[in-house]
Motif scaffolding. Structure first.
Motif, PDB file in Angstrom:
ATOM      1  N   PRO A 225     -12.004  19.418   7.455  1.00 57.08           N
ATOM      2  CA  PRO A 225     -11.111  19.202   6.459  1.00 57.08           C
ATOM      3  C   PRO A 225     -11.013  17.790   5.962  1.00 57.08           C
ATOM      4  O   PRO A 225     -11.682  16.897   6.717  1.00 57.08           O
ATOM      5  CB  PRO A 225      -9.631  19.403   7.297  1.00 57.08           C
ATOM      6  N   LEU A 226     -10.324  17.719   4.722  1.00 58.64           N
ATOM      7  CA  LEU A 226     -10.656  16.368   3.817  1.00 58.64           C
ATOM      8  C   LEU A 226      -9.120  15.821   3.689  1.00 58.64           C
ATOM      9  O   LEU A 226      -8.435  16.494   3.038  1.00 58.64           O
ATOM     10  CB  LEU A 226     -11.400  16.562   2.593  1.00 58.64           C
ATOM     11  N   LEU A 227      -9.130  14.517   3.632  1.00 64.31           N
ATOM     12  CA  LEU A 227      -7.918  13.860   3.115  1.00 64.31           C
ATOM     13  C   LEU A 227      -8.425  12.963   1.757  1.00 64.31           C
ATOM     14  O   LEU A 227      -9.107  11.781   2.176  1.00 64.31           O
ATOM     15  CB  LEU A 227      -7.092  13.111   4.180  1.00 64.31           C
ATOM     16  N   ILE A 228      -8.329  13.279   0.679  1.00 68.76           N
ATOM     17  CA  ILE A 228      -9.009  12.493  -0.374  1.00 68.76           C
ATOM     18  C   ILE A 228      -8.053  11.227  -0.726  1.00 68.76           C
ATOM     19  O   ILE A 228      -6.634  11.735  -1.036  1.00 68.76           O
ATOM     20  CB  ILE A 228      -9.492  13.240  -1.693  1.00 68.76           C
ATOM     21  N   PHE A 229      -8.274  10.180  -1.007  1.00 70.80           N
ATOM     22  CA  PHE A 229      -7.357   9.061  -1.345  1.00 70.80           C
ATOM     23  C   PHE A 229      -8.119   8.555  -2.749  1.00 70.80           C
ATOM     24  O   PHE A 229      -6.965   7.567  -3.304  1.00 70.80           O
ATOM     25  CB  PHE A 229      -7.043   8.184  -0.344  1.00 70.80           C
ATOM     26  N   ARG A 230      -9.220   8.868  -3.123  1.00 70.86           N
ATOM     27  CA  ARG A 230      -9.609   8.174  -4.260  1.00 70.86           C
ATOM     28  C   ARG A 230     -10.337   9.379  -5.242  1.00 70.86           C
ATOM     29  O   ARG A 230     -11.021  10.203  -4.879  1.00 70.86           O
ATOM     30  CB  ARG A 230     -10.977   7.124  -4.076  1.00 70.86           C
TER      31      ARG A 230
ATOM     32  N   SER B 160      10.761   3.078  -4.645  1.00 73.42           N
ATOM     33  CA  SER B 160      11.044   2.750  -3.458  1.00 73.42           C
ATOM     34  C   SER B 160      11.407   1.256  -3.352  1.00 73.42           C
ATOM     35  O   SER B 160      11.298   0.445  -4.319  1.00 73.42           O
ATOM     36  CB  SER B 160      10.021   2.901  -2.666  1.00 73.42           C
ATOM     37  N   LYS B 161      12.193   0.599  -2.342  1.00 68.99           N
ATOM     38  CA  LYS B 161      12.301  -0.752  -2.148  1.00 68.99           C
ATOM     39  C   LYS B 161      11.594  -1.092  -1.049  1.00 68.99           C
ATOM     40  O   LYS B 161      11.669  -0.668   0.024  1.00 68.99           O
ATOM     41  CB  LYS B 161      13.946  -0.990  -2.165  1.00 68.99           C
TER      42      LYS B 161
ATOM     43  N   PHE C 232      -2.207   3.941   6.433  1.00 74.27           N
ATOM     44  CA  PHE C 232      -2.655   4.660   5.430  1.00 74.27           C
ATOM     45  C   PHE C 232      -2.824   6.008   5.668  1.00 74.27           C
ATOM     46  O   PHE C 232      -2.328   6.799   5.070  1.00 74.27           O
ATOM     47  CB  PHE C 232      -3.997   4.138   4.912  1.00 74.27           C
ATOM     48  N   VAL C 233      -3.646   6.485   6.748  1.00 75.93           N
ATOM     49  CA  VAL C 233      -4.035   7.822   7.027  1.00 75.93           C
ATOM     50  C   VAL C 233      -2.639   8.536   7.367  1.00 75.93           C
ATOM     51  O   VAL C 233      -2.769   9.598   7.269  1.00 75.93           O
ATOM     52  CB  VAL C 233      -5.309   7.593   8.155  1.00 75.93           C
ATOM     53  N   SER C 234      -2.067   8.018   8.057  1.00 72.32           N
ATOM     54  CA  SER C 234      -0.676   8.469   8.585  1.00 72.32           C
ATOM     55  C   SER C 234       0.282   9.046   7.413  1.00 72.32           C
ATOM     56  O   SER C 234       0.732  10.135   7.285  1.00 72.32           O
ATOM     57  CB  SER C 234       0.044   7.857   9.487  1.00 72.32           C
ATOM     58  N   CYS C 235       0.200   8.164   6.378  1.00 77.32           N
ATOM     59  CA  CYS C 235       0.928   8.407   5.053  1.00 77.32           C
ATOM     60  C   CYS C 235       0.525   9.757   4.585  1.00 77.32           C
ATOM     61  O   CYS C 235       1.330  10.740   4.243  1.00 77.32           O
ATOM     62  CB  CYS C 235       1.069   7.064   4.151  1.00 77.32           C
ATOM     63  N   LEU C 236      -1.032   9.734   4.308  1.00 74.02           N
ATOM     64  CA  LEU C 236      -1.708  10.934   3.814  1.00 74.02           C
ATOM     65  C   LEU C 236      -1.325  12.025   4.497  1.00 74.02           C
ATOM     66  O   LEU C 236      -1.158  13.014   4.002  1.00 74.02           O
ATOM     67  CB  LEU C 236      -2.983  10.503   3.617  1.00 74.02           C
TER      68      LEU C 236
ATOM     69  N   MET D 244       0.943  -1.359  -0.128  1.00 74.86           N
ATOM     70  CA  MET D 244      -0.058   0.017  -0.051  1.00 74.86           C
ATOM     71  C   MET D 244       0.977   1.185   0.098  1.00 74.86           C
ATOM     72  O   MET D 244       0.647   2.089  -0.783  1.00 74.86           O
ATOM     73  CB  MET D 244      -1.030   0.152   1.084  1.00 74.86           C
ATOM     74  N   LEU D 245       1.913   1.440   0.878  1.00 71.34           N
ATOM     75  CA  LEU D 245       2.786   2.468   0.869  1.00 71.34           C
ATOM     76  C   LEU D 245       3.429   2.634  -0.339  1.00 71.34           C
ATOM     77  O   LEU D 245       3.691   3.807  -0.773  1.00 71.34           O
ATOM     78  CB  LEU D 245       3.914   2.429   1.955  1.00 71.34           C
ATOM     79  N   GLN D 246       3.938   1.456  -0.903  1.00 72.48           N
ATOM     80  CA  GLN D 246       4.699   1.659  -2.065  1.00 72.48           C
ATOM     81  C   GLN D 246       3.939   2.045  -3.402  1.00 72.48           C
ATOM     82  O   GLN D 246       4.316   2.946  -4.221  1.00 72.48           O
ATOM     83  CB  GLN D 246       5.332   0.356  -2.450  1.00 72.48           C
ATOM     84  N   SER D 247       2.421   1.930  -3.276  1.00 71.81           N
ATOM     85  CA  SER D 247       1.647   2.176  -4.310  1.00 71.81           C
ATOM     86  C   SER D 247       1.376   3.896  -4.240  1.00 71.81           C
ATOM     87  O   SER D 247       1.302   4.538  -5.191  1.00 71.81           O
ATOM     88  CB  SER D 247       0.230   1.601  -4.330  1.00 71.81           C
ATOM     89  N   ARG D 248       1.262   4.144  -2.878  1.00 76.44           N
ATOM     90  CA  ARG D 248       1.416   5.706  -2.630  1.00 76.44           C
ATOM     91  C   ARG D 248       2.535   6.428  -3.086  1.00 76.44           C
ATOM     92  O   ARG D 248       2.458   7.436  -3.640  1.00 76.44           O
ATOM     93  CB  ARG D 248       0.945   5.877  -1.443  1.00 76.44           C
ATOM     94  N   LEU D 249       3.651   5.830  -2.863  1.00 73.60           N
ATOM     95  CA  LEU D 249       4.736   6.540  -3.441  1.00 73.60           C
ATOM     96  C   LEU D 249       4.963   6.599  -4.974  1.00 73.60           C
ATOM     97  O   LEU D 249       5.469   7.441  -5.521  1.00 73.60           O
ATOM     98  CB  LEU D 249       6.075   5.913  -2.985  1.00 73.60           C
ATOM     99  N   GLN D 250       4.371   5.378  -5.586  1.00 73.14           N
ATOM    100  CA  GLN D 250       4.373   5.597  -7.130  1.00 73.14           C
ATOM    101  C   GLN D 250       3.603   6.564  -7.591  1.00 73.14           C
ATOM    102  O   GLN D 250       3.906   7.306  -8.663  1.00 73.14           O
ATOM    103  CB  GLN D 250       4.020   4.165  -7.422  1.00 73.14           C
ATOM    104  N   GLU D 251       2.636   6.853  -6.926  1.00 74.48           N
ATOM    105  CA  GLU D 251       1.652   7.886  -7.338  1.00 74.48           C
ATOM    106  C   GLU D 251       2.263   9.236  -7.350  1.00 74.48           C
ATOM    107  O   GLU D 251       1.971  10.286  -8.180  1.00 74.48           O
ATOM    108  CB  GLU D 251       0.336   8.075  -6.629  1.00 74.48           C
TER     109      GLU D 251
END
Length: 198
Positions: A193-198, A17-18, A102-106, A5-12
């Motif tokens: 406030p809003l954290l959108i991920f989709r 990453s490794k 997930f939420v902490s990454c965002l 999940m973290l790797q996919s967020r980084l790809q965006e």
């Protein structure tokens, strides 16, 4: 699931990453992180930061000479989040429950990354709560919501959560609505406030 999940967020973000996996042994974790830091400036970690029997990460990072800037945030999910630095090295150590990671990454990594590459990033997204919601603990709460537009306004409908251990529950959500810690009763029509991920 968390590392993918973290790797996919980084790809965006266009970041390569490794991934690495640590067994629950403090000496092993110490030696692995020490080697990894020779090649990487930023580590995103998931798990091992709370107060459990095998939560060695804070202790190991201290042994490695990292300055703990904070450990623990008054929020749910993601309360045990650890953040620190050592010279040019930065570590985000997220709690191991998937939704917490997930939420902490965002909330924390995304703004840090954007600012670190010179982008004047500030999340100004907001949405209107579609119905009354109650949350008792004195913590900032990241409420899972489904979004839709009405009369040009963004409406956030609460999605029943199944706990921070259930990543698949986010399939039904589009974002997190950030509810402040100074209240327990949140009423329909309020804007947050809003954290959108989709």
């Amino acid at each position: 699931s968390n590392v993918y999940m973290l790797q996919s967020r980084l790809q965006e973000l266009g970041v390569e990453s490794k991934t690495f996996h640590f067994v629950d042994n403090s000496d092993y974790i110490y030696s692995e992180i020490k080697v990894i830091l020779e090649d990487y400036d930023v580590l995103l970690m998931s798990g091992g930061v709370s107060k459990g029997k095998f939560d060695f990460i804070p202790e190991v990072l201290e042994q490695l000479g990292f300055e703990k800037l904070f450990h623990g945030v008054a929020q749910r999910p993601g309360k045990p989040f650890w953040f620190g630095k050592k010279g040019t090295k930065t570590i985000f150590a997220f709690p191991g429950n998937p939704v917490s990671t997930f939420v902490s990454c965002l909330k924390y990594f995304y703004p840090w990354y954007n600012k670190s590459v010179g982008l004047n990033f500030e999340n100004k997204q907001q949405a209107i709560l579609s119905e009354d919601f109650y949350f008792k603990p004195n913590l900032t709460y990241f409420l899972q919501v489904k979004l839709h537009e009405k009369d040009g306004k963004l409406i956030a409908k609460p999605i029943a959560g199944k706990g921070s251990g259930d990543l698949t529950n986010l399939v039904d959500s589009d974002a997190f609505l950030e509810l402040p810690d100074d209240n327990s009763n949140f009423t329909k029509g309020q804007v947050f406030p809003l954290l959108i991920f989709r």
